[in-house]
Design an enzyme around this catalytic site. Structure first.
Site, PDB file in Angstrom:
ATOM      1  N   CYS A   1       0.379  33.307  12.335  1.00  0.00           N
ATOM      2  CA  CYS A   1       0.654  33.838  13.668  1.00  0.00           C
ATOM      3  C   CYS A   1       0.737  32.704  14.665  1.00  0.00           C
ATOM      4  CB  CYS A   1      -0.376  34.889  14.041  1.00  0.00           C
ATOM      5  SG  CYS A   1      -0.096  36.358  13.055  1.00  0.00           S
TER       6      CYS A   1
ATOM      7  N   GLU B   1       0.822  -1.218   0.000  1.00  0.00           N
ATOM      8  CA  GLU B   1       0.000   0.000   0.000  1.00  0.00           C
ATOM      9  C   GLU B   1       0.851   1.262   0.000  1.00  0.00           C
ATOM     10  OE1 GLU B   1      -3.272  -2.207   2.905  1.00  0.00           O
ATOM     11  OE2 GLU B   1      -1.956  -0.643   3.667  1.00  0.00           O
TER      12      GLU B   1
HETATM   13  C1  LIG Z   1      -0.785   5.740   5.613  1.00  0.00           C
HETATM   14  C2  LIG Z   1      -0.950   4.331   5.243  1.00  0.00           C
HETATM   15  C3  LIG Z   1      -0.231   3.806   4.170  1.00  0.00           C
HETATM   16  C4  LIG Z   1       0.748   4.607   3.341  1.00  0.00           C
HETATM   17  O1  LIG Z   1       1.898   4.988   3.995  1.00  0.00           O
HETATM   18  P1  LIG Z   1       3.056   5.766   3.192  1.00  0.00           P
HETATM   19  O2  LIG Z   1       4.110   5.990   4.176  1.00  0.00           O
HETATM   20  O3  LIG Z   1       2.471   7.024   2.665  1.00  0.00           O
HETATM   21  O4  LIG Z   1       3.478   4.901   2.060  1.00  0.00           O
HETATM   22  C5  LIG Z   1      -0.458   2.484   3.832  1.00  0.00           C
HETATM   23  N1  LIG Z   1      -1.333   1.708   4.526  1.00  0.00           N
HETATM   24  C6  LIG Z   1      -2.047   2.190   5.572  1.00  0.00           C
HETATM   25  C7  LIG Z   1      -3.012   1.302   6.276  1.00  0.00           C
HETATM   26  C8  LIG Z   1      -1.874   3.515   5.963  1.00  0.00           C
HETATM   27  O5  LIG Z   1      -2.565   3.977   7.002  1.00  0.00           O
END
Ligand SMILES: *Cc1c(COP(=O)(O)O)cnc(C)c1O
Length: 406
Positions: free
Chosen positions: A332, A263
């Protein structure tokens, strides 16, 4: 090979659409995506773009066009994904600390559900039994290293079901007849060492045998990109080869095909983004020279929130003499983008660029100080296209109930 957007093109975009402005380079997103698919071609692998990094629907459509699937953390991200044209099958919904109602909304839309606590797993099992497949988010308690704020695998983390609760998971699965289709882990952002992924994979393989009907193991993200000149991004080539090897070995033991899923958020979009701001004032104090720009942590919060480093360049005076500046915003509140940065001489009216601003840049912006959110521009094949207009004053009042007595 894609061509980077030049300084002159960025200046032209700032001239046409105003500043501050986020500019995204589509070609760079494609290059990153292709690097991943190339590196993991040794084993069936799917990539789910973590859209919380940058969720503009035009970006989602573009990334869908590359062949990616989508990772969503809220029901609204799921709805955006569907609007962008992703099939429900290609959407993984991984929320945290939501109620059953939000999960059920995901079920109603037919997307994949990833459950990250025991209580919800039990409620889900009681409701659906084996009637709707689930993925389970495990916290393997592997330290991703680096920044505590962006690490999610540690013992105090609120994410996932602890691997030590495996017996409880098994009881729920057995009692309710849940169909567990996948196991998931995400130990955080910016994993420095590919051994952390491999350790994670080991842990997942170690428990996979307890679940008979798995189709995939989802290793989340943690792909690192280079923020500083001498930073290294995750070596996906080496990682891909080692992961494929481990997966082949496991499949032989498990006697079943298992896809690997990832992911990536930051890895796909971070470097595609340039955030262009204008210098309002150059202010000499007894301690430093401030370059005060027409933006602030209301537009790019990463430096203040994570102590993140963003490379900055002066694109309107690229040959100016090098001098040392503290770059600050116009909010600010203490609002420092960078201390002691060597830049080509900065004059009032110059344009600066924050590099690597594609991920968690616009996405984490706010209207703090009643300032307007910036515009977003996507450049594809050298052609810039406005994909979000700059806020206007009326946006500040939207949803406020106003009664103006005359
Ligand atoms: C935020 C997140 C990602 C992505 O993380 P990166 O560091 O942007 O690659 C993948 N999986 C889940 C479940 C996340 O919460």
């Amino acid at each position: 090979m894609y061509k980077t957007i030049t300084n002159d093109e960025l200046l032209a975009i700032a001239g046409e659409y105003g500043s501050p402005v986020y500019v995204y380079d589509a070609g760079k997103i494609a290059e990153q995506y292709n690097k991943l698919t190339e590196a993991f071609k040794g084993h069936p692998t799917r990539f789910f773009y973590a859209c919380k990094a940058l969720s503009n629907i035009n970006i989602l459509k573009y990334i869908k066009g590359l062949g990616a699937s989508l990772d969503c953390v809220s029901i609204n991200e799921v709805k955006l994904g569907l609007m962008a044209g992703f099939e429900p099958e290609a959407i993984m919904f991984t929320p945290n600390c939501v109620d059953l109602e939000e999960i059920l909304a995901g079920v109603a839309l037919g997307v994949r559900i990833n459950i990250d606590n025991i209580s919800l797993l039990e409620q889900f099992g009681n409701k659906f039994g084996g009637g709707y497949p689930v993925c389970i988010r495990i916290n393997p308690h592997i330290e991703a290293g680096g920044n505590y704020k962006i690490s999610t695998g540690h013992i105090d983390s609120k994410f996932g079901i602890s691997i030590h609760q495996l017996r409880h998971i098994e009881r729920i699965v057995k009692t309710t007849g849940l169909h567990v289709q996948g196991l998931h882990m995400h130990t955080g952002s910016e994993i420095k060492d590919i051994d952390v992924f491999l350790q994670g994979l080991d842990v997942m393989f170690g428990i996979a045998e307890r679940f008979a009907g798995l189709d995939f193991i989802d290793l989340g993200s943690g792909f690192k990109v280079a923020y500083k000149d001498d930073d290294q991004e995750t070596d996906v080539q080496v990682l891909g080869a080692r992961v494929a090897e481990a997966a082949k070995k496991f499949e032989a033991e498990y006697n079943r095909k298992l896809e690997l899923w990832f992911e990536p958020g930051k890895y796909l979009v971070s470097e595609s983004g340039s955030f262009v701001v204008k210098v309002n004032v150059v202010k000499q104090t007894t301690a430093t020279v401030f370059a005060g720009v027409n933006s602030g942590f209301n537009h790019l919060i990463r430096p203040m929130f994570y102590e993140a480093y963003h490379k900055i360049t002066n694109i309107s005076n690229p040959d100016g003499a090098k001098r040392i500046y503290t770059v600050v915003g116009n909010i600010c509140e203490t609002d420092t983008f960078a201390w002691d940065r060597v830049l080509n001489e900065v004059r009032e009216g110059d344009y600066l660029v924050f590099h690597n601003a594609g991920a968690y840049g616009f996405e984490m912006s706010s209207n703090f100080n009643s300032r307007l959110k910036p515009a977003e521009v996507l450049v594809e094949d050298g052609v810039p296209r406005l994909i979000r207009s700059r806020d206007v004053f009326e946006d500040l009042l939207r949803n406020q109930t106003v009664s103006i007595e005359s």
